[in-house]
Motif scaffolding. Structure first.
Motif, PDB file in Angstrom:
ATOM      1  N   ALA A  36      31.281  42.461  81.003  1.00 32.25           N
ATOM      2  CA  ALA A  36      32.122  42.855  79.881  1.00 32.25           C
ATOM      3  C   ALA A  36      33.088  41.752  79.440  1.00 32.25           C
ATOM      4  N   ALA A  93      21.220  56.313  79.053  1.00 30.27           N
ATOM      5  CA  ALA A  93      21.650  57.121  80.198  1.00 30.27           C
ATOM      6  C   ALA A  93      22.852  57.983  79.827  1.00 30.27           C
ATOM      7  N   GLY A 128      32.691  49.807  77.176  1.00 33.08           N
ATOM      8  CA  GLY A 128      31.635  50.695  77.650  1.00 33.08           C
ATOM      9  C   GLY A 128      31.469  50.598  79.156  1.00 33.08           C
ATOM     10  N   GLY A 129      31.105  51.700  79.788  1.00 32.79           N
ATOM     11  CA  GLY A 129      30.862  51.689  81.233  1.00 32.79           C
ATOM     12  C   GLY A 129      32.119  51.349  81.990  1.00 32.79           C
ATOM     13  N   CYS A 175      24.776  43.974  72.419  1.00 39.50           N
ATOM     14  CA  CYS A 175      23.941  42.813  72.680  1.00 39.50           C
ATOM     15  C   CYS A 175      22.774  42.781  71.704  1.00 39.50           C
ATOM     16  N   MET A 180      15.589  52.723  82.164  1.00 40.32           N
ATOM     17  CA  MET A 180      16.378  53.911  81.846  1.00 40.32           C
ATOM     18  C   MET A 180      17.185  53.643  80.582  1.00 40.32           C
ATOM     19  N   GLU A 181      16.834  54.387  79.533  1.00 42.90           N
ATOM     20  CA  GLU A 181      17.437  54.160  78.218  1.00 42.90           C
ATOM     21  C   GLU A 181      18.426  55.283  77.892  1.00 42.90           C
ATOM     22  N   LEU A 196      29.299  50.122  71.885  1.00 42.61           N
ATOM     23  CA  LEU A 196      28.557  51.164  72.594  1.00 42.61           C
ATOM     24  C   LEU A 196      29.407  52.380  72.952  1.00 42.61           C
ATOM     25  N   PRO A 253      29.517  55.580  80.419  1.00 43.78           N
ATOM     26  CA  PRO A 253      28.213  55.075  80.000  1.00 43.78           C
ATOM     27  C   PRO A 253      27.739  55.537  78.628  1.00 43.78           C
ATOM     28  N   PRO A 303      20.447  51.121  74.438  1.00 46.06           N
ATOM     29  CA  PRO A 303      20.791  50.323  75.612  1.00 46.06           C
ATOM     30  C   PRO A 303      19.994  50.814  76.816  1.00 46.06           C
ATOM     31  N   ALA A 304      19.545  49.901  77.640  1.00 47.56           N
ATOM     32  CA  ALA A 304      18.688  50.293  78.762  1.00 47.56           C
ATOM     33  C   ALA A 304      18.919  49.429  79.986  1.00 47.56           C
ATOM     34  N   ILE A 305      18.715  50.040  81.120  1.00 47.06           N
ATOM     35  CA  ILE A 305      18.862  49.391  82.427  1.00 47.06           C
ATOM     36  C   ILE A 305      17.486  49.312  83.069  1.00 47.06           C
ATOM     37  N   THR A 331      29.838  53.108  85.398  1.00 50.02           N
ATOM     38  CA  THR A 331      28.961  52.081  84.843  1.00 50.02           C
ATOM     39  C   THR A 331      27.572  52.652  84.528  1.00 50.02           C
ATOM     40  N   LEU A 342      32.315  45.019  84.691  1.00 47.68           N
ATOM     41  CA  LEU A 342      30.905  44.647  84.859  1.00 47.68           C
ATOM     42  C   LEU A 342      30.317  44.222  83.524  1.00 47.68           C
ATOM     43  N   TYR A 368      21.084  44.756  83.962  1.00 48.59           N
ATOM     44  CA  TYR A 368      21.672  45.086  82.664  1.00 48.59           C
ATOM     45  C   TYR A 368      21.115  44.130  81.611  1.00 48.59           C
ATOM     46  N   MET A 369      21.035  44.593  80.369  1.00 49.55           N
ATOM     47  CA  MET A 369      20.581  43.775  79.249  1.00 49.55           C
ATOM     48  C   MET A 369      19.248  43.121  79.584  1.00 49.55           C
TER      49      MET A 369
HETATM   50  N1  SAH Z   1      30.365  47.356  81.127  1.00 50.93           N
HETATM   51  C1  SAH Z   1      29.114  48.069  80.879  1.00 50.93           C
HETATM   52  C2  SAH Z   1      27.950  47.123  80.657  1.00 50.93           C
HETATM   53  C3  SAH Z   1      28.051  46.314  79.387  1.00 50.93           C
HETATM   54  S1  SAH Z   1      26.656  45.277  79.118  1.00 50.93           S
HETATM   55  C4  SAH Z   1      28.850  49.036  82.032  1.00 50.93           C
HETATM   56  O1  SAH Z   1      29.536  48.971  83.053  1.00 50.93           O
HETATM   57  O2  SAH Z   1      27.954  49.863  81.909  1.00 50.93           O
HETATM   58  C5  SAH Z   1      25.659  46.306  78.053  1.00 50.93           C
HETATM   59  C6  SAH Z   1      24.410  46.750  78.808  1.00 50.93           C
HETATM   60  O3  SAH Z   1      24.711  47.885  79.611  1.00 50.93           O
HETATM   61  C7  SAH Z   1      23.274  47.201  77.926  1.00 50.93           C
HETATM   62  O4  SAH Z   1      22.516  46.119  77.448  1.00 50.93           O
HETATM   63  C8  SAH Z   1      22.468  48.037  78.911  1.00 50.93           C
HETATM   64  O5  SAH Z   1      21.737  47.225  79.810  1.00 50.93           O
HETATM   65  C9  SAH Z   1      23.576  48.702  79.693  1.00 50.93           C
HETATM   66  N2  SAH Z   1      23.911  50.038  79.166  1.00 50.93           N
HETATM   67  C10 SAH Z   1      25.045  50.396  78.529  1.00 50.93           C
HETATM   68  N3  SAH Z   1      25.022  51.722  78.232  1.00 50.93           N
HETATM   69  C11 SAH Z   1      23.845  52.195  78.693  1.00 50.93           C
HETATM   70  C12 SAH Z   1      23.227  53.485  78.725  1.00 50.93           C
HETATM   71  N4  SAH Z   1      23.819  54.576  78.217  1.00 50.93           N
HETATM   72  N5  SAH Z   1      21.994  53.598  79.298  1.00 50.93           N
HETATM   73  C13 SAH Z   1      21.380  52.539  79.834  1.00 50.93           C
HETATM   74  N6  SAH Z   1      21.923  51.300  79.847  1.00 50.93           N
HETATM   75  C14 SAH Z   1      23.123  51.131  79.291  1.00 50.93           C
END
Ligand code: SAH
Length: 249
Positions: A93, A197, A86-87, A57, A194-195, A36, A11, A221-223, A116, A91, A167-168
């Motif tokens: 991606a 993370a 990322g993550g 994004c 949650m920004e 990211l 993440p 990036p935030a959830i 994730t 998911l 997400y996003m």
């Molecule tokens: N494959 C990634 C998601 C990619 S889409 C995963 O599994 O995490 C990108 C989105 O993921 C961002 O717009 C945000 O909503 C979320 N995101 C990615 N990194 C983040 C972080 N550190 N904290 C919060 N949200 C995050």
């Protein structure tokens, strides 16, 4: 022909990649990574050629078809190609498009999962996403649909689980929350943004469906987390911000 490894970078915090992912990076010839991904994770690919392929994004990002072609080209040139996402790579991606391109070119690939973002955010806040008597299901969702995809082709089901992770979703928060209210979700349902993370600058913002958290200052990036598990001990604290989520004693 080489082999492509889709590796989840985790993440944000560079030590949240899996050991398998780190070993593959150490041994690969070339790494194609998204915006990211933490630079320290990319640096694990000590002897590889690093190629940034954008993907943040909202920002200008590399065209997906270009990435697909580049992946095929790299696999025909190098033995070990890492596609670092990322993550978790499966998911939100665009992995299906990249898999299809590799399959069409008869290139082997495998997937190494990653932590994730939503799970890292829950860990920061110490919020169990399932809880006996409170939540038995979790939904990973996004309000974003591709530009060439009509929204009628999306599932049309943003809600579903007891705990909803969007997400996003911050840019679309108003629409998401009012849709949930229209569907009959109680107005006092907790909402947490949650920004960043897992990173030192993690922050969270709290509110409810009818009194959404203030997100004007959110730039990372935030959830969006929605559901009873996000209820805080004193939920009259709606519209509050907690700095450095999970890092408070
Ligand atoms: N494959 C990634 C998601 C990619 S889409 C995963 O599994 O995490 C990108 C989105 O993921 C961002 O717009 C945000 O909503 C979320 N995101 C990615 N990194 C983040 C972080 N550190 N904290 C919060 N949200 C995050």
């Amino acid at each position: 022909m080489g082999r492509v490894y889709f590796v989840g970078a985790g993440p944000g915090a560079p030590d949240l990649i899996t050991l398998r992912g780190a070993r593959l990076l150490d041994a690969c010839d070339v790494v194609l990574y998204d915006a990211l991904v933490h630079p320290e994770v990319v640096a694990l690919a000590r002897s590889a050629q690093p190629i940034a392929v954008g993907k943040r994004c909202g920002d200008v990002s590399t065209d997906q078809r270009f990435i697909n072609r580049l992946l095929v080209e790299m696999a025909s040139r190098y033995a070990k190609v890492v596609r670092l996402k990322g993550g978790d790579p499966l998911l939100f991606a665009r992995a299906r498009e990249e898999f299809d391109a590799l399959e069409a070119a008869r290139i082997d690939y495998e997937v190494v999962p990653g932590v994730t973002a939503a799970l890292a955010a829950a860990a920061d806040l110490k919020i169990p996403l399932t809880e006996r008597g409170v939540s038995r299901s979790v939904t990973f969702a996004t309000a974003r649909v591709g530009t060439q995809i009509s929204s009628s082709l999306s599932t049309g089901a943003p809600a579903g689980g007891d705990t909803l992770l969007h997400y996003m979703g911050v840019g679309e928060m108003g629409r998401v929350l009012s849709e949930l209210l229209d569907r009959g979700m109680p107005p006092d349902t907790p909402v947490t943004v949650m920004e960043n993370a897992s990173l030192p600058n993690a922050r969270s913002f709290h509110g409810t469906l009818s009194r959404p958290p203030f997100v004007e200052t959110v730039a990372g990036p935030a959830i969006l987390g929605i559901g009873s598990v996000f209820r805080r001990p004193a939920d009259e604290n709606a519209n509050t911000e907690v700095a450095a989520a999970g890092r408070l004693a």
